[in-house]
Design a protein around this motif. Structure first.
Motif, short mmCIF file in Angstrom:
data_model
loop_
_atom_site.label_atom_id
_atom_site.label_comp_id
_atom_site.label_asym_id
_atom_site.label_seq_id
_atom_site.Cartn_x
_atom_site.Cartn_y
_atom_site.Cartn_z
N UNK A 1 0.67 -1.26 -0.07
CA UNK A 1 -0.02 0.03 0.20
C UNK A 1 0.83 1.24 0.01
N UNK A 2 2.04 1.22 0.83
CA UNK A 2 2.80 2.33 0.66
C UNK A 2 3.37 2.48 -0.69
N UNK B 1 5.30 5.69 -4.24
CA UNK B 1 6.12 5.40 -5.35
C UNK B 1 5.17 5.52 -6.50
N UNK B 2 3.89 5.14 -6.49
CA UNK B 2 2.87 5.18 -7.71
C UNK B 2 2.25 6.31 -7.61
N UNK B 3 2.19 7.10 -6.62
CA UNK B 3 1.62 8.19 -6.44
C UNK B 3 0.03 8.04 -6.50
N UNK B 4 -0.73 6.91 -6.00
CA UNK B 4 -2.07 6.85 -6.09
C UNK B 4 -2.50 7.56 -4.79
N UNK B 5 -3.85 7.95 -4.95
CA UNK B 5 -4.59 8.61 -4.07
C UNK B 5 -4.92 7.52 -2.84
N UNK B 6 -5.18 7.91 -1.99
CA UNK B 6 -5.84 6.77 -0.97
C UNK B 6 -6.91 6.06 -1.28
#
Lengths: 413, 413
Positions: B40-41, B46-51
């Motif tokens: 999840x981190x 790294x992938x800059x995904x939103x929560x």
């Protein structure tokens, strides 16, 4: 359905009534950790397993028929009044694997065929295609199934030397049609199955999501002669990302060794050992933990979701009524829709041909996506219909989506 | 293999050399939580995904070909020197599903056949049985494969109107034979596949577990013409309970729509959508987290396991040598065994017939379980052999097990 995914990807800003995915408001990664811990505690405290056994249960290869079968049986008892021997349950990689296992078991040669109402769920036709099993269409009728046609299709198939092995049916809020089989029809279907020596494959992914009226007993709950193989899914009621489903297969079948008859579930288990070996114990543990948390009731676990889906369904039905108030002076309305009592899907009938081409136009020019119904027919059918899924959207976008849909439809009538 | 499981269940106190399961010393439920968090981190940082996107990735249905394909590609680069487009990777429910997908894709009608060395892994023969694809046996030879026989079987099959679609091979520490294909043989096999227009299915579940000598390049690492479909498993190197495996299928195939050729992986993906829809994102996240934790190297992640398996293999080989020191005065030895360079399995040859009946006797009277080799042959073969698996046991029970095995064998020679 690749074309549909492609359209959705090309127009990410479009509001989508296409995907039948569950609502996301209550997703929370912390829940996965909690459910895992709850399941481990259950193993240690209730099942009295040692720490080593708990670790092994989660990490190691496991029982082919699954590790949460007893919890699933308790859930069926709690929510569906279905009493079943846990040994008759096969836990699968989503309900899709259960379908493949069952059809693979039923298919001996090219004479074996499956029956299903047309339009039907693409998952079952996909599974049938995988095992080279033709699907004979049955007409839809009162509440979803035209029983006279079902009997006629069975007779015709047999006279042609075919073996109708089973009839696939979603009695509650079917996909794509949103139909619900009335209680008398359920009894009649069971009698017909008995008389015709036909197995019933009851698929029940949406049964908990009743929006109005009382819940009806499943076919399996009414089944007194092991006529029904019950297909369960946790994709909508548990946690979609666990990919856990199951089959209840308590039929007694010839074990093939000349000995005592065995459970159909054990035959499915043998096939599963060659297909996926077993369902991820980690994924099963997450589902198991959720079942334990809510005292085995998914009705209780899904109180908020049930309310959301009911609200969304009402909003779609009321929204359609407001936007298409019907013609004056007694003319037939040009745009109509059905009125499902629950589930995810509404079918809209329009006076023009609903093509994939039109869907692309709807996505691009109107910013709204839906599913052409012809995809759920094998051959002719559904040409003037589209399916709306109400499961995923929040209230605001849902309203905006209906505005866009209405504009798209009005420009064509 | 139901009979074997049954014997193991009937005699739980017996020491088992039967199961090819991974060692359990480093199992720890806390790791599952850690790997999930790490994944999840990674998505967030790294992938800059939103929560919201992170939650959706774990909870919702996902990409049919999987969500950890880029991490798997980095792992192949790090450990195997295999460079592959992540789009050519299909993440599957264990390697078993990958086998079924591939064989289902290759099987068009009853003329399509698979080739495999005899004896062979029961998983591939099971998958072939599921899709009604005959398996033509190829003789084992230098390092595992008799290449002249392979060429002859291909020729003979074609002359009979059959279509040999692929040759299944485990070049490193095969199951059940423990054989390793020498480097010259790998090159020759690739040339033969090219000349015979044969696909190679390279299965590599044990490749990391070399006990002596240097590691050899996989066929896929040597493949310059997309001849090799590579089968990967995380069951031994990742976390068995995740049930995650994969196929690398970078072949270009006719897309069927008259358009540009597509990746074989996309054809497998279509079949997967009808088989299991997708592999549990939760389970994939656990594997993804482990890959990230060890900087994409499973060699690094498995340092302790590699040492354990090497030690166990040595202990079995030395233990057999001590217990069966060989005859005096130049006679041929009555009990022999092969000397695998790694992996889980050793094959022992004895001067009596090794039956299931004898296994039951060995379990009951001597308290030791192993696998009769005849189970890995389709038809004749392996009648005087048994397979020992060295993966699961700790050092003490392993020694005790060898004592019992030696007593069982000595009483019969």
């Amino acid at each position: 359905m690749n074309f549909l995914n492609e359209v959705a990807q090309r127009f990410p800003a479009a509001i989508s009534f296409a995907a039948g995915r569950p609502h996301e408001a209550n997703f929370d990664v912390a829940l996965i950790h909690e459910y895992l811990d709850t399941y481990c505690r259950h193993l240690a405290e209730t099942e009295r397993r040692s720490e080593e056994e708990v670790r092994r249960t989660l990490f190691q290869y496991g029982r082919t028929k699954g590790i949460v079968h007893e919890l699933v049986a308790r859930n069926l008892e709690a929510d569906e009044d279905i009493a079943v021997d846990p040994e008759a349950i096969v836990v699968t990689v989503g309900c899709q694997e259960a379908m493949v296992l069952i059809l693979r078991a039923l298919r001996r040669d090219e004479r074996d065929v499956l029956l299903a109402v047309s339009p039907t769920y693409v998952g079952i036709t996909g599974a049938a295609r995988l095992v080279d099993m033709p699907v004979l269409p049955v007409r839809s009728g009162d509440g979803g199934v035209d029983l006279a046609d079902l009997a006629a299709v069975v007779r015709r198939a047999r006279s042609e030397g075919l073996r109708p092995r089973a009839f696939y049916v979603v009695p509650d809020f079917s996909n794509p049609a949103g139909e619900t089989l009335p209680i008398e029809q359920r009894h009649r279907l069971l009698r017909l199955a008995e008389e015709s020596d036909l197995l019933l494959l009851e698929d029940n992914p949406y049964g908990l999501f009743r929006a109005r009226g009382g819940r009806l007993p499943t076919l399996k709950a009414l089944d007194r002669s092991r006529r029904v193989v019950y297909l369960g899914s946790f994709a909508k009621t548990g946690l979609p990302g666990a990919r856990v489903g199951y089959a209840v297969a308590d039929q007694l079948v010839d074990g093939g060794t000349g000995g005592a008859p065995t459970l159909f579930a054990d035959e499915l288990s043998k096939i599963k050992s060659m297909l996926t070996v077993n369902t991820s114990p980690v994924a099963q543990a997450v589902i198991g933990g959720k079942l334990i948390t809510y005292d085995y009731s998914l009705l209780r676990a899904n109180e908020r979701e049930i309310a959301t889906y009911a609200r969304n369904l009402r909003q779609v039905l009321n929204g359609l009524a407001r936007r298409f108030p019907g013609p004056r002076d007694g003319q037939a309305p040009q745009v109509t829709w059905n009125s499902p009592a629950g589930g995810f899907f509404v079918v809209v009938t329009v006076p023009f041909r609903v093509t994939d081409q039109l869907l692309a136009q709807s996505a691009q020019e109107y910013g709204v996506i839906w599913t052409p119904m012809h995809h759920f027919y094998d051959g002719a059918g559904g040409e003037h219909q589209l399916r709306l899924s109400c499961s995923l959207l929040e209230s605001g976008p849902l309203d905006e989506g209906l505005d866009r849909l209405a504009a798209f439809i009005r420009d064509r009538v």
